[in-house]
Design an enzyme around this catalytic site. Structure first.
Site, mmCIF file in Angstrom:
data_model
loop_
_atom_site.group_PDB
_atom_site.id
_atom_site.type_symbol
_atom_site.label_atom_id
_atom_site.label_comp_id
_atom_site.label_asym_id
_atom_site.label_seq_id
_atom_site.Cartn_x
_atom_site.Cartn_y
_atom_site.Cartn_z
ATOM 1 N N GLU A 158 12.502 3.478 0.874
ATOM 2 C CA GLU A 158 11.764 3.849 2.079
ATOM 3 C C GLU A 158 12.610 3.632 3.330
ATOM 4 O OE1 GLU A 158 8.237 4.889 1.388
ATOM 5 O OE2 GLU A 158 9.469 5.000 -0.404
ATOM 6 N N PHE A 184 0.836 -1.198 0.000
ATOM 7 C CA PHE A 184 0.000 0.000 0.000
ATOM 8 C C PHE A 184 0.868 1.245 0.000
ATOM 9 C CE2 PHE A 184 -2.458 3.308 2.322
ATOM 10 C CZ PHE A 184 -3.546 3.398 1.453
ATOM 11 N N GLY A 185 0.602 2.152 -0.929
ATOM 12 C CA GLY A 185 1.329 3.409 -1.033
ATOM 13 C C GLY A 185 0.441 4.585 -0.674
ATOM 14 N N TYR A 186 0.959 5.489 0.149
ATOM 15 C CA TYR A 186 0.180 6.655 0.580
ATOM 16 C C TYR A 186 0.955 7.956 0.418
ATOM 17 C CZ TYR A 186 3.016 5.897 4.776
ATOM 18 O OH TYR A 186 4.069 5.708 5.641
ATOM 19 N N GLY A 187 2.229 7.876 0.037
ATOM 20 C CA GLY A 187 3.058 9.054 -0.197
ATOM 21 C C GLY A 187 3.456 9.112 -1.658
#
Length: 225
Positions: free
Chosen positions: A87, A6-9
């Site tokens: 990351e 899941f990517g949020y940035g």
């Protein structure tokens, strides 16, 4: 083997690795905050950038994109090696449930991986913690590193969330505050962009924050690592 991330940035607009499928959706009980230092991409050790991480908050939702990697152990290994390098400021990998738009009770996916960070300055050297909005805006407006300016990160994230139809009020508020700082410093918004306004979908979940008016944003550099 199947691997979901899941990517949020910056992963929302620039995943940077080979994937087989992606879906827009959200995770529960987390919200996006700009409490993490970046010292090697969009900042330096002396002048760290602020990038987003997740903060646990009961009842919150965080929208983003989930990516699927299929094809065997080697393909998954390469994707994970790339992500761990990119990351590196995040000291935790958390597994979460993922929900597609319109789904509330039953998750679409379980065991989805997401990079998070320990909210403790003693154990996590990259954790900056919260700060007043204007302080964060000044830091973001002035920080830069090998991969570009910190301000491009916030503007790119703002546009990416608009593009997937789920703006984040905190991102909008912070981006607008950064614009104010840039105008004070004489790095204003180009005149040709002065009429740009972003408008969100009418069916998106309501945020606990009141709606915010978006100011024009400069052209964003979408390259990130």
């Amino acid at each position: 083997m199947v691997f979901w991330m899941f990517g949020y940035g910056s992963l929302v607009w620039n995943p940077g690795f080979e994937y087989d499928e992606k879906m827009i959706g959200y995770i529960k009980n987390y919200r996006r905050v700009f409490d993490l230092a970046c010292i090697d991409h969009r900042g330096t050790p002396k002048h760290p950038a602020r990038t987003c991480t997740l903060e646990y908050k009961e009842g919150a939702v965080c929208w983003g994109i989930v990516y699927c990697v299929r094809g065997g152990e080697e393909k998954e290994r390469l994707a994970m090696a790339y992500l761990e390098n990119r990351e590196c400021e995040y000291d935790q990998k958390t597994t979460v449930d993922f929900f597609k738009d319109g789904e509330i009770n039953e998750p679409t996916l379980s065991g989805v991986m997401v990079f998070t960070s320990t909210p403790d300055k003693e154990s996590n050297k990259y954790y900056l913690g919260p700060a007043p909005l204007d302080d964060m805006a000044r830091q973001i407006a002035t920080a830069f590193g090998p991969c570009g300016n910190n301000r491009d990160y916030i503007f790119s994230l703002e546009k990416a969330m608009f593009d997937i139809g789920h703006e984040d009020d905190m991102v909008i508020e912070l981006a607008n505050e950064v614009r104010k700082v840039l105008e004070i410093k004489g790095v204003g918004v180009p005149k040709e962009n002065s009429s740009i306004r972003l408008t969100g979908p009418t069916n998106k979940p309501k945020s606990p924050m009141s709606p915010l008016k978006l100011l024009p944003f400069p052209e964003a550099i979408t390259m990130d690592t």
